[in-house]
Design an enzyme around this catalytic site. Structure first.
Site: not given
Ligand code: NAG
Ligand code: NAG
Ligand code: NAG
Ligand code: NAG
Length: 838
Positions: A626, A508, A511-512, A514
């Site tokens: 988020d 997955g 934004g933060f 991988t």
């Protein structure tokens, strides 16, 4: 190099007594420039391959790119092309000739002839040339943006490689309508319709996406693949997983020989290219990747190709993607044929394909394969699980197949003889035949006792004497006790490299950072998240990790440990094998059936409880920032497990210095309006995102979907339907008819309360939980105000709306970030899950 401006204007502006000196200086300067200018290539210049390392090349002035020969990988052979000159890697972004370039031997040369022609020869014979001789070419120029241009005497560009690309694009290189990249049988092209397509053999299009009016496709320095219209407004975006990383990173985009369009970023730490975006997420959906009659299958993580049955051989024993061939041609055994059954398999067929050879009609299940068996020209058939009994019969054409558990179609392939299905993995039933059950039980018990003893001994030997030993030398094994106590385990970067197999199994991204799958040496599966964009000191990072790991809630994903070493910041979570909520809500109806209303309510309730816990019951209030279906993981019993919380805090420390970064996080569609206005983010912002998720749980639709008939955002339309008393229109059709309407109405009303524009009008998360339980009386929700104001622009074309916002905001300087202004109807979506789908 000194730049001299010798235009007459400049001369006039200069005081009179200098006028004489300047032309002389100018002439000298021009002379010097001509002698040493990098990038400029004179007529007649030539390059030759060198067997001893250092290659001759034409470099761009800033030494970003160079044009030269490089070993092709085949001994003694070279290809000529353009590569990045500022990194230690020889990937070519343009080559003379397609498919990796044309190879020549050591005697080869690449020449800009005096007549302006570009010629590649092997010494005796011309292998490739560009007929540019009648364009008045006066020189060539290797430029810093990666373009190589032929110029006439007035420095006008008469030919360049940006308009003649091969298989790659560099940053800011435009691919315009009717241009294409090619690789083998695959083509990536910009179409006049405004869509870009990926197609196979010029007749099967397996990806077709974009937006009307788009004319240009570009990869930006931030890692965004965008489409722009003729006035250069960006009207469609797809983000790479690292899109906020750095605008100066070295990036490239390539149409791979496997038919996927991908973009890469050079990782200076690891010295490798990191794949950051793929146009086709599921490689098995690339038509023809496995060759004719090849079946695309996944093992745990990777796609690979196999033949349909043991009656087939690989065309190339060393390359499964070349396809398969029957050992005996079916034309030679017309009296002795059978159909081999392939469960969960579909032979791909695309609209363009139907026109060729496939026949499509509706048949009873059995008739589909029996008809094929009887029909001499039929080679294979698929019974589609579409409820209509569609039968696809393939005649003699190329056949590409995909086998996976989520495909419920069944396929048959015609072979000679009785057919030999692929042998399943060796069954261990045989062992049971040899030993009695008691013997096995004894063996198991003995093994368990043995292992436990060894474990205890090891622990006694190493860890008792030196309590810190575990952390320094074998942290990849954490003691169960540590896990239970909730203290985060510190891992070394080397251990995490090892346990994730060098970060190969990606599960997955977002934004933060991988997420990769890993296995600790005690066989516990973990999800390892590599954080990006964190510039915190070690101490502060540890404090945040401690705060995250002090959260314990049934509905939260558990943090096991972390790594903080040099610039590396990683978090290690427990691994959830099940998917995230979005894969059940928005995909095939079959999966959605698993989520009946009671299950959906359970998920909504669990999610609300865990967010309320983060907001109100933790030691420090944690704002999630988020919340979206991708971050709600489901366990075996469909209990919600919220992931990715606490990370926004890690990122936020940076926001004081660079305000625009504070709003980069979060996902379009779920972002509260205050993000757009760059107002302070509070726990109320999470309530807004939760409200959107709640509406999606009821409707089974994305909140930012546009309803084609009404040109309205779904949430706006939903509120109007609610006002009119038509809540039944909002409810997901897949939920069937037997519904708890009172409860559903309550949930819909709660969601409208949550998505109020004014943060103070939204209930707290604790109140939401009580409302869901039905213990808190509720009033009728007012219209979420911003929905009304949005209604005006939703009546105009949505792409125009997006354009007008985009042109007003430069991602570099404006507080509005790319994320916030994405067109609501684009299909870009950032998957941010710990264990979500591929
Ligand atoms: C160049 O290629 C041609 C055709 O493949 C071959 O006949 C010739 O020997 C090659 N010359 C050199 C110098 O390799
Ligand atoms: C050089 O090329 C430019 C652009 O193609 C063209 O406008 C110009 O007239 C050309 N100049 C000469 C001297 O041919
Ligand atoms: C363009 O792509 C969209 C999906 O992004 C698709 O719905 C539409 O049909 C495509 N248009 C054409 C003309 O192929
Ligand atoms: C899956 O297949 C790939 C490619 O064939 C292979 O490298 C990898 O080891 C396989 N993984 C497993 C778990 O079998």
């Amino acid at each position: 190099m000194v730049a001299w401006n010798c235009t007459p204007n400049n001369l006039l502006a200069t005081s009179r007594h200098q006028v004489m000196a300047i032309p002389i200086l100018c002439i000298v300067a021009i002379f010097i420039q001509a002698m040493f200018a990098e990038g400029a290539v004179k007529l007649g210049a030539s390059l030759k391959p060198s067997a001893s390392g250092q290659q001759q090349s034409w470099q761009s002035p800033g030494k970003n790119f160079s044009f030269g020969f490089h070993p092709s990988g085949n001994r003694g052979l070279y290809v000529v092309g353009i590569r990045f000159a500022n990194i230690n890697d020889s990937t070519l972004v343009w080559t003379a000739g397609f498919n990796g370039g044309i190879e020549v031997g050591e005697g080869g040369s690449f020449t800009l002839q005096n007549d302006g022609k570009l010629v590649l020869s092997n010494g005796t014979q011309i292998f490739w040339q560009k007929n540019t001789s009648n364009l008045g070419v006066a020189s060539a120029d290797m430029q810093d943006d990666g373009n190589f241009v032929l110029q006439n005497s007035s420095s006008g560009t008469v030919w360049d490689i940006f308009t003649n690309p091969t298989d790659s694009l560099v940053v800011n290189q435009n691919l315009i309508v009717n241009q294409s990249l090619r690789s083998g049988l695959y083509t990536f092209a910009m179409q006049p319709s405004g869509n870009f397509t990926l197609s196979w053999n010029n007749n099967v299009t397996y990806l077709n996406e974009g937006t009307p009016l788009a004319t240009t496709a570009t990869l930006t320095g931030q890692g965004i693949f965008k489409l722009s219209n003729s006035s250069n407004d960006s009207i469609w975006w797809a983000r790479s997983i690292d899109y906020s990383y750095s605008s100066t990173a070295v990036r490239r985009m390539k149409l791979e020989s496997n038919g996927n369009l991908r973009s890469y970023r050079w990782d200076t730490d690891l010295g490798t290219w990191q794949r950051v975006w793929s146009a086709v997420e599921d490689q098995c959906k690339v038509y023809g990747w496995c060759g004719n009659f090849g079946v695309c299958v996944y093992n745990d993580t990777d796609p690979y190709c196999e033949c349909p049955s043991a009656d087939f051989d690989r065309l190339d024993p060393n390359d499964a993607t070349k396809g398969c061939r029957r050992q005996q041609d079916i034309a030679q055994c017309s009296n002795n044929q059978s159909m081999v059954r392939l469960n969960n398999t579909e032979f791909f067929s695309y609209p363009a394909d139907y026109k060729l050879n496939s026949e499509i009609f509706t048949l009873a299940f059995q008739d589909c394969w029996q008809n094929c068996l009887k029909n001499p020209s039929c080679t294979a058939s698929t019974i589609m699980a579409d409820g209509a009994g569609t039968c696809r019969m393939r005649t003699n054409e190329f056949t590409s197949a995909y086998q996976t558990a989520s495909i419920s179609s069944t396929s048959y392939v015609k072979v000679c003889g009785s057919g030999r299905p692929l042998t399943p993995p060796p069954p261990y039933v045989r062992i049971v035949n040899k030993f009695t059950a008691i013997e096995i039980a004894l063996a198991v018990i003995a093994t368990v006792i043995g292992l436990v003893t060894i474990h205890i001994c090891l622990w006694w030997i190493c860890c008792r004497q030196n309590p810190r030993f575990r952390f320094r030398d074998s942290p990849a094994v954490y003691a169960p006790l540590d896990y239970a106590s909730g203290a985060p385990v510190q891992f070394s970067y080397r251990d995490l490299l090892h346990c994730t197999k060098n970060f190969t199994e990606k599960v997955g991204s977002g934004g933060f950072g991988t997420v990769y799958k890993g296995e600790l040496s005690n066989e516990v599966m973990v999800a390892v998240k590599r954080l990006e964009g964190i510039e915190q000191g070690e101490k502060q990072f540890r404090m945040e990790v401690a705060s995250i790991s002090s959260t314990h809630h049934l509905n939260l994903v558990r943090l096991i440990g972390f790594c903080s070493e040099g610039r590396h910041r990683l978090l290690v979570y427990e691994f959830r094998k099940n998917s995230s909520l979005d894969t059940f809500l928005f995909t095939s109806s079959e999966q959605a059936k698993a989520l009946d209303w009671d299950t959906r309510f359970k998920i909504a309730f669990g999610t609300a409880k865990s967010i309320a816990y983060l907001h109100e019951e933790c030691r420090d209030c944690i704002v999630h920032c988020d919340i979206k279906p991708e971050n709600i993981l489901l366990d075996e019993n469909f209990n919600a497990r919220v992931s990715d919380f606490g990370l926004s805090k890690l990122i936020h420390a940076r926001a004081h210095r660079n305000i625009s970064l504070s709003s980069v996080r979060g996902t379009r569609g779920y972002l509260a309006p205050e993000w757009l206005a760059n107002l302070p983010i509070t726990s109320n912002s999470d309530v807004y995102s939760y409200g959107m998720v709640l509406l999606e749980i009821v409707s089974g639709r994305r909140n930012f979907d546009i309803l084609a008939s009404e040109r309205k955002r779904f949430s706006i339309w939903a509120f109007e339907e609610y006002e009119r008393g038509n809540i039944i229109n909002i409810i997901d059709d897949k939920l069937g008819t037997n519904l708890n309407i009172d409860q559903i109405q309550r949930v819909i009303e709660i969601s409208f309360w949550c998505i109020q524009e004014q943060p103070f009008q939204r209930p707290s998360m604790g109140k939401v939980v009580q409302m869901l339980e039905g213990v808190l009386p509720m009033e009728k929700p007012p219209a979420p105000k911003h929905l009304e104001s949005l209604q005006n622009d939703s009546s105009s074309s949505t792409s125009q709306t997006a354009t007008s916002i985009l042109t007003n905001s430069d991602p570099q300087t404006s507080p509005f970030t790319i994320n916030d202004v994405l067109p609501a109807n684009s299909s870009i979506y950032l998957a941010e899950t710990l264990s979500g789908g591929r």
